[in-house]
Design a protein around this motif. Sequence first.
Motif, short mmCIF file in Angstrom:
data_model
loop_
_atom_site.label_atom_id
_atom_site.label_comp_id
_atom_site.label_asym_id
_atom_site.label_seq_id
_atom_site.Cartn_x
_atom_site.Cartn_y
_atom_site.Cartn_z
N VAL A 61 49.02 35.76 40.43
CA VAL A 61 47.66 35.49 40.93
C VAL A 61 47.52 35.73 42.42
N ILE A 62 48.62 35.86 43.12
CA ILE A 62 48.55 36.18 44.55
C ILE A 62 48.27 37.68 44.72
N LYS A 63 48.99 38.50 43.98
CA LYS A 63 48.79 39.95 44.09
C LYS A 63 47.50 40.39 43.38
N TYR A 64 47.23 39.79 42.22
CA TYR A 64 46.04 40.14 41.44
C TYR A 64 45.22 38.89 41.17
N PRO A 65 44.47 38.42 42.17
CA PRO A 65 43.66 37.22 41.97
C PRO A 65 42.64 37.43 40.85
N PRO A 66 42.67 36.58 39.83
CA PRO A 66 41.73 36.73 38.73
C PRO A 66 40.27 36.71 39.18
N SER A 67 39.99 35.98 40.23
CA SER A 67 38.61 35.89 40.71
C SER A 67 38.06 37.23 41.19
N ASP A 68 38.96 38.18 41.47
CA ASP A 68 38.55 39.52 41.90
C ASP A 68 38.41 40.50 40.74
N THR A 69 38.54 40.01 39.52
CA THR A 69 38.54 40.91 38.36
C THR A 69 37.50 40.47 37.32
N ALA A 70 37.33 41.31 36.33
CA ALA A 70 36.50 40.95 35.17
C ALA A 70 37.35 40.21 34.15
N GLY A 71 38.52 39.77 34.58
CA GLY A 71 39.41 38.99 33.74
C GLY A 71 40.68 39.75 33.39
N ILE A 72 41.73 38.98 33.15
CA ILE A 72 43.02 39.54 32.75
C ILE A 72 43.52 38.70 31.58
N ILE A 73 43.90 39.37 30.51
CA ILE A 73 44.56 38.70 29.39
C ILE A 73 46.00 39.18 29.38
N HIS A 74 46.89 38.28 29.76
CA HIS A 74 48.32 38.58 29.79
C HIS A 74 48.93 38.04 28.51
#
Length: 116
Positions: A61-74
């Motif tokens: 979440v530091i490199k790819y903050p979810p708030s900057d995306t349309a969402g991530i499903i890992h």
Amino acid sequence: MRFLIDENIFPNITSYLRSLGHDVKSIQEEGLFRITDDKIVHMAKDEDRTIITFDKHFGNVIKYPPSDTAGIIHIRIHPHLLHDVLTAIGNLLKKYESPTFSGKLIVLSKNGYRIR
């Protein structure tokens, strides 16, 4: 919903999501093999798509903050058995109450999911 499917995801999952009526773009189908994670995030942002991936780097979440995306499903299901993954995705889509995954990291396991 609109999804961007990482190259490490089974094509059957792409087909499954389309059969449910979702707008799905696949890195494999686009021929974008070995595209960087940063480019995947950029593409997903530009097209307002939730990323679906097995790649643990997207859980950072530091490199790819979810708030900057349309969402991530890992997807954290090991081993990556197709039946287990399809069941988990189906359960997530049935149980998740919001109309969007925007700004969220969803960690999907065989027994459920958690949202960050």
